[in-house]
Design a protein around this motif. Structure first.
Motif, PDB file in Angstrom:
ATOM      1  N   UNK A 134       1.887   8.716  -6.142  1.00  0.00           N
ATOM      2  CA  UNK A 134       2.385  10.091  -6.017  1.00  0.00           C
ATOM      3  C   UNK A 134       3.424  10.399  -7.091  1.00  0.00           C
ATOM      4  N   UNK A 135       4.312   9.412  -7.331  1.00  0.00           N
ATOM      5  CA  UNK A 135       5.322   9.615  -8.365  1.00  0.00           C
ATOM      6  C   UNK A 135       4.670   9.786  -9.730  1.00  0.00           C
ATOM      7  N   UNK A 136       3.607   8.954  -9.971  1.00  0.00           N
ATOM      8  CA  UNK A 136       2.911   9.057 -11.257  1.00  0.00           C
ATOM      9  C   UNK A 136       2.252  10.426 -11.397  1.00  0.00           C
ATOM     10  N   UNK A 137       1.636  10.861 -10.294  1.00  0.00           N
ATOM     11  CA  UNK A 137       1.001  12.180 -10.339  1.00  0.00           C
ATOM     12  C   UNK A 137       2.051  13.272 -10.574  1.00  0.00           C
ATOM     13  N   UNK A 138       3.182  13.130  -9.857  1.00  0.00           N
ATOM     14  CA  UNK A 138       4.250  14.110 -10.034  1.00  0.00           C
ATOM     15  C   UNK A 138       4.818  14.056 -11.450  1.00  0.00           C
ATOM     16  N   UNK A 139       4.926  12.796 -11.963  1.00  0.00           N
ATOM     17  CA  UNK A 139       5.453  12.645 -13.326  1.00  0.00           C
ATOM     18  C   UNK A 139       4.542  13.330 -14.340  1.00  0.00           C
ATOM     19  N   UNK A 158       0.829  -1.204   0.000  1.00  0.00           N
ATOM     20  CA  UNK A 158       0.000   0.000   0.000  1.00  0.00           C
ATOM     21  C   UNK A 158       0.867   1.260   0.000  1.00  0.00           C
ATOM     22  N   UNK A 159       1.930   1.205   0.846  1.00  0.00           N
ATOM     23  CA  UNK A 159       2.856   2.339   0.851  1.00  0.00           C
ATOM     24  C   UNK A 159       3.526   2.504  -0.520  1.00  0.00           C
ATOM     25  N   UNK A 160       3.920   1.358  -1.107  1.00  0.00           N
ATOM     26  CA  UNK A 160       4.584   1.393  -2.405  1.00  0.00           C
ATOM     27  C   UNK A 160       3.639   1.926  -3.474  1.00  0.00           C
ATOM     28  N   UNK A 161       2.349   1.443  -3.395  1.00  0.00           N
ATOM     29  CA  UNK A 161       1.346   1.921  -4.360  1.00  0.00           C
ATOM     30  C   UNK A 161       1.128   3.427  -4.196  1.00  0.00           C
TER      31      UNK A 161
END
Length: 215
Positions: A166-171, A158-161
């Motif tokens: 968040x990384x995807x959103x930031x990307x 869950x933390x990884x997801x």
């Protein structure tokens, strides 16, 4: 010895018997002129009557006693027969009771064997249940451990997801920002998409280099 002398001797013997039995003796009047007669005096005659009366009464009493003894004997025989029958009945009853006792002993022994077998079966069943309980406890502990591990894995995932999200959103934000900076507009064509992929590629390279630098 003449006939008279023999008779006198017999009377003397009778006197002995009378005296022996508590009766009064008779007195013979001895006269030589009376050869064929035996004479008693008056007192002896009275004694003879008394003795005869006593003998008759005694005989009657003895007859009554004998009759009583006979009746008593018959009664005793009847009682003896009844007692024999009673003894036979008691022996039969004792035999019946002995058979019942043997039957009860056999039944008790059978019940004891059944009870012992039942106890052994219950003890074996208890041992099996204890083994099964121990095995179930071990399985329960194993599954609890697995559940904790899975919960930890789920929490990590869950933390990884969340991190990846968040990384995807930031990307995406970075892509759009870089694209807007370069093209001064919002991407909407296939070429724009290709350009976004190129931007994403270089962004990932930059992040990787940045990560390697700090690691």
């Amino acid at each position: 010895m003449t006939e008279k002398q023999r008779e006198e001797a017999e009377w003397e013997s009778i006197n002995v018997l009378l005296t022996t039995h508590g009766l009064k003796p008779l007195c013979l009047v001895k006269r030589t002129d009376l050869k064929d007669l035996i004479i008693f005096d008056k007192q002896s005659s009275q004694r003879m009557r008394q003795n005869l009366t006593t003998l008759v009464e005694e005989t009657s009493r003895q007859q009554s006693m004998i009759q009583e003894l006979i009746e008593t004997n018959q009664q005793l025989k009847k009682e003896l027969q009844l007692e024999k029958c009673r003894v036979v009945d008691q022996e039969q009853r004792a035999n019946d009771l002995e058979q019942i006792l043997e039957s009860v002993k056999s039944k008790v022994s059978e019940l004891e064997d059944e009870s012992l077998n039942r106890v052994c079966q219950q003890q074996n069943k208890i041992k099996d249940l204890q083994k099964e309980h121990t095995a179930l406890q071990a399985k329960c502990q194993y599954y609890k451990k697995k559940r904790l591990e899975q919960e930890e894995t789920i929490a990590f995932l869950q933390k990884d997801i969340y991190r990846l999200k968040k990384e995807e959103e930031e990307r995406i934000v970075t892509q759009n920002r870089v694209f807007s900076y370069l093209c001064k507009r919002v991407p909407h064509t296939v070429l724009d998409r290709q350009l976004l992929c190129l931007i994403d590629y270089y962004e990932s390279k930059i992040r990787k280099l940045h990560k390697q630098r700090y690691d």
